[in-house]
Enzyme design. Sequence first.
Site, PDB file in Angstrom:
ATOM      1  CD  GLN A 115      -3.347  -1.036   2.305  1.00 55.83           C
ATOM      2  OE1 GLN A 115      -3.636  -0.112   3.213  1.00 55.83           O
ATOM      3  NE2 GLN A 115      -5.077  -1.606   1.339  1.00 55.83           N
ATOM      4  CG  MET A 471     -24.144  15.670 -22.391  1.00 52.83           C
ATOM      5  SD  MET A 471     -25.249  17.284 -23.136  1.00 52.83           S
ATOM      6  CE  MET A 471     -25.340  18.113 -21.517  1.00 52.83           C
TER       7      MET A 471
END
Lengths: 563, 169
Positions: A115, A471
């Site tokens: 991480q 859209m």
Amino acid sequence: MALNITGRKLFVKALKEEGVDTIFAYPGGMITDIVDELYKTDGIRVILGRHEQALVHEAEGYARATGKTAVVLVTSGPGATNTITGIADAYYDSIPMVIFTGQVPLHLIGNDAFQEVDIVGMTRSITKYGVTVRNRDDMGRLIKMGFQIASTGKPGPVLIDIPKDIQTTSGEPEYPSQVDIRGYHPNETVHIGQLKKAYRLLKNAKRPLILAGGGVRIAGAQKKLLEFATKMNVPVTTTVMGKGVMPEDNPLFVGNCGMHGRYAANKAVTECDVLFSIGTRFNDRITGELDEFAPKAQIVHVDIASASISRNVVVDVPVTADAKIALERLVEYAEPMKTDKWIAKISEWEQEHPLTMPNTKIGNCPQDICEGINEVFPDANIVTDVGQHQMWASQFIRLHKGQEFITSGGLGTMGFGFPAAIGASVGNPKKPTVLITGDGGFQMNMQEMATAMSENIPVVICIFNNSNLGMVRQMQQLFYGKRYEITDLSAKDGGYYPDFLKWAESYSCKAIRVTSSEEIIPALKAARANKGKPTVIDFLVSPDDLVLPMVKSGTPLSEMILK
Amino acid sequence: MKNRWIALYVENQVGVLAKVSGLFSAKSYNLQTLTVGTTERDDVSRMTISVMADDVTFEQIKKQLNAMVEVIKVIDLTTIPIHMKEILYAKVKGLDSAGKTEAFQIAEVFNTGGMVRITDIGTDSVLFECTLTERKNNDLISLLKTRFKKIEVVRGGAVAVESISSSCR
């Protein structure tokens, strides 16, 4: 001399001294110490989102509804990378925010540790400032710098990356009240000579127009803008980010301009002889084809960021200043102008092509829904996602005093709306918050329903559900021969997933489906009556409804598609 | 489009070089050279940057650099008297004895004030070491390219400093 304290204690102390009462957080391995410290702290509300991207949008909504600097806390690695879209969104809309990321211990940085990511490097181009705390004794100064930089000048997100061992190391106990940053001098004055020059140009105009952007809102200069425009008798158009900075029922207000602006507003921009712009960066959605933007006008540009001036549009009179500081002065100079003919001309344009939608064949007309919201929620903060519904909201929602229009203007982030509405409601719980969203964008962050239910957030979620990515579909319809590739969200079997009513039910959330116009007002009223919890209203609308007028990308504002 | 020069005082910190150079790539500015070194102060570095840009873009570059928290000061070197030098190594290979003689002659002609010398030599090669202006280095390289077939060029990027003002002399 006070005793040394750990980094985690200093972190909480810093939040307290900054007056932070709410943070948006998601836990993880590299911030467990800070999280534990929050457990021991009173007076800071910690909103646990369900995804780090959503956390940042929640923080954005909070900042926009309160004007305060929002705070986000996430862990290292994926926790940090998940924030990136949100940070970019905050950067392009100038949202004051400090994002704290955990980081692997100093000795592991560079090892490709578990991480570990170089989040400061990854966000360098979308933060106002970013830094990893490498010495415990620098921590207080860097956090203070972060809050100072995020909230002053042109606001923006600041990222502070805190390695795990810094959080547990003891060091300097003081949190500074002020730090000097030698490379950072936000503009706090205005060049009077330039401002007078700008004023004279406006004063001598025959067809003057004020273009007001989001900078006016950030500066808190709405009142001064109104006073200035009224005293001078000059019409005002706004950008999408500036929507609401001018009362929309004022006769001088001519509507939004830009890609989906009002016909009259775009005509006014095209025909004006002086464009007095303030707090806008002339985004391409506002200007259309640059070479033909305001072709007859001399342009004044007032902006706090000198880097925004003469970048997209070459201006005749640049003024580097905070909108409020500039307008306070301008109001002193203001004298009435004879603009009646010009204003009458703009009204003529408005009559020629008023902003209205044809009635749809199936489902609800989006304009009717917006007008229903205007009627039932005249006092609400309006939050939108991104897409057709956003533009309909920018066209048909009428803002009154004290209402915010919270939208992702710069980055255009689908998935912004729902979490931003949660954040806005957290920041301003007394004010109703209405989310206008599409079925596409809503699905991008709808896991936040758990946050809204757990935290008792009374947002009214109005889904303009046309079962399409409207859209893009609109572009396919108009410019790509109706080849509707990957914009239809319904399944091959004709079904639509999810059924928003059943989905909401699984969260024990009230949900209403509205299929025809006479149900609009009762549904909104029922949502308003549902206190303390979110309400979903699934408004079925037709996928064939278009946002008009439309200026095709790369064409001038004067070439509007009207039908 | 013109070649232009900027000097920057920046915080001597991790990531500042990446931030400054990242601006040029992110905004598609045409960066020519960038040098960076420490100054008399431990916590301040100085960069000398040359860019190819038109007037509008160059103004924008200066403003963008000024807006960076890590940038302490931006100095536009295009409009003020400066001293500027760039270090250049040019290795010329595959030379016969006539070629070597010519190389030495070229070095001599270009050597104003001891700024060009042949600093190393092999059986068929010579190494030029030059501290000239960037433009003079360009001239030398183009000459070497026309006269010799195999050359290897290593350039350091220019370093510039403002002239001492005439009132201080």
